[in-house]
Design an enzyme around this catalytic site. Sequence first.
Site, PDB file in Angstrom:
ATOM      1  CD  GLU A  87      -9.513  54.696 -44.739  1.00 23.21           C
ATOM      2  OE1 GLU A  87     -10.725  54.798 -44.799  1.00 23.21           O
ATOM      3  OE2 GLU A  87      -9.322  53.833 -43.666  1.00 23.21           O
ATOM      4  CB  SER A 480      45.397  90.805 -25.088  1.00 21.86           C
ATOM      5  OG  SER A 480      45.808  91.863 -23.704  1.00 21.86           O
TER       6      SER A 480
END
Length: 819
Positions: A87, A480
């Site tokens: 770049e 239960s």
Amino acid sequence: MLRLLGYFFGIGVVMFLLVAAGVFIYIGDLSKDLPDYEVLASYEPPVTTRIHSSDGQLMGEFARQRRLFIPIQAVPDRVKAAFLSAEDKNFYQHQGVDFLALARAMVTNIQNYRNDKRMIGASTITQQVAKNFLLTNDRTVDRKIKEAILSFRIEQAYSKDRILELYLNEIFFGAGAYGIAGASLTYFGKSVNELDLHEAAYLATLPKAPSNYDPFDDTEAATERRNWIIERMVENGYVTGEEAELAQAKGLGVNYRRSGSYVFAAEYFTEEARKEVIDRYGEDALYEGGLSVRTTLDPRLQDIARRSLQSALIKYDRGWGWRGAEKTIDISGDWGIPLAAQKALRDRPEWDVAAVLSVSENGADIGLRPATEVSGAVDGERKRGFIKAEGLKWAFRMRDKESNRVTAKSIDDVLKPGDVIFVEKSGEGNEYDLRQVPKVSGALVSMDPNTGRVLAMAGGFSYYESQFNRATQANRQPGSSFKPFVYAAALDNGYTPASVILDAPIKLVSGGEVWEPKNYSGGGAGPSTLRLGIERSRNLMTVRLAKDMGMRLVADYAEHFGIYDKMLPVLAMSLGSGETTVMRMVSAFSVLANGGRQIKPSIIDRVQDRYGKTIYKQDSRICEGCNASRWVGQDEPELVDTRDQILDPMTAYQITSMMEGVVLRGTATKLQALGRPIAGKTGTTNDEKDAWFVGYTPNMVTGVYIGFDRPRAMGRGSTGGELAAPVFQAFMSEALEGVAPVSFKVPDGMTIININRKTGLQADGPVGGDIIAEAFKPGTGPADTYFVIGEEVAQQRERQRAISPNAQRAVETNSGGLF
């Protein structure tokens, strides 16, 4: 001539000054509208939030932009060199704009314009920072001039390293990845400091135009640009020619790492953690805040939980019969293409997706789902297998769309060409067995009762089949398994494990409605101790006990334990007819396991912000002296537990001891095979719509629920002891492997007395048979006389005469009736 030249020179100077003034005014106007570049000093980009297990493994990532911020000091020089070569090779020399590169670009663009080619840019890294952070992407002269002005200002305000840091963390790399750290993980599954030369060079190709250099769709272009960058790195002196040659000879090596869950089969847990982070900090914090979330999940236990629950659901479902193929595809051409589009269950890797290719009396030929590449192409060899007729026998018991049972007469009735099915390897070679996703579902939660840390959570058969979390979202009747809390309320309010209650039919009338509860096995056992009521899960005893002490008291205890937010104080609720979740039940049982301390389930241990600062910690216990700078003979620091004591520790031990009896003599005797102290309670609702078991050791509580998502009868015998308890057993046997058995601790001050577990009276003989060692609180003990709660006075007198002629006096002073 001289005058003429002087005249033209004067005009030229004037024109130059006018143009310069115009340019100055033009630039001045543009400068007025420039954004404030000083915001870069407080740059906080959207960063990925990562969720980890308790041992640090990655579970999930959440982000709008998949980015991990990395300081420039942590970026290897070779990675920097790749981006500078691609770049802006003069980045460390120019002052924001590279005029030499700009001139070269102008010349090149003139040639490109004549040849009808795309124009090239000459933006420096600083200019790209200015554009990406402060400007738009408009391709105009105004924007380019603003970009240049801002670049000069940025260069004056920030160091080169800071500018490069901003650039590398902000740029988009494609595939949803932002920033070099995120791109490295996305494309190669590596951290930045692990990147090889050819990998760093490939990443440096992407900021220019990610879509033009796709590693699979544009492999040739991507490879060509990568190699060009490597050549530039050689020219710039970053790598040697030999290193470049080796790097250029390699393929791109891209191996996309899938996003989402990484700890195997932890999706239900990850989703719960995601929702909790949103509740605490909001969506923006989750998707942009870069939080580091450490959960309580134990990956080993999580996999055990998955296998234990899945195996039980598969076993039960096979008994119901074959429901037919998942779907049907066209196999007249290349069957691999449509088959590859079918969904696999990633948390059930033992299964493969297959298509039936042909059927005979010997079995079925199948084609296995091929691998699907990232590009979407279905490549590779088409693999086949075979299901023997013996492996299909169970599927001859079929269910039609209305769930009616049908018996198949041949394999043709079970499978047809084109059917998409699940199969599992059944030994050597290419033999497979037929499988199907269970219709029945369930959940498992395991927790540390001392801290509330959730260690494992299975919210269903497969997250990829259903995302509904039955551990936290499914409200079901506990049946239960709720009874221990009725008995705990009693033990906390004057009753003892040796108190005797009548186990006999009872009819209750309220508002004109008649309710006649029954025991699961029918009938009644007559007068029985509270211990027997728990061990044998007697409904009639529980109703009488709840009526005797009042349902308002039971409701208060249920709410304190966190089972319900608000419980109706009606007798039916004493049998677990309300609705709650597995997570709540496990939390409530944890209170019994830890000696009565209030517990809050936790799935997150710690949250750190993007800078590593801890902003949440689950463990709120106080530790005075833990931060001492040095030891000067002081005592070892102790953690101070400030949680509320919501149950008497002695009551917690008594109910625990009674639930140990459930395993030793009651409805869960198969758990004796674990060979360690276990307390727990089975639960089965009316018509066997829900089956539960919640049990614990001193350091681990695990709850299991099994049932259809739309409640319906599971069949006679589908009880908590038969369906849920085996899941608990399978999980705990592996989870506690190598862990020494630990007994439940008897609180100081309790008295151990041998009693007859049927009559509740003190026994003289040694422990064995019906004689057990029972724990009593100070000031309590077995009754001197035989008294039955819930029995009429006349019956009491008759029973007392049969047991002891001297017991009449005790009956006359106590009504013994219901109130």
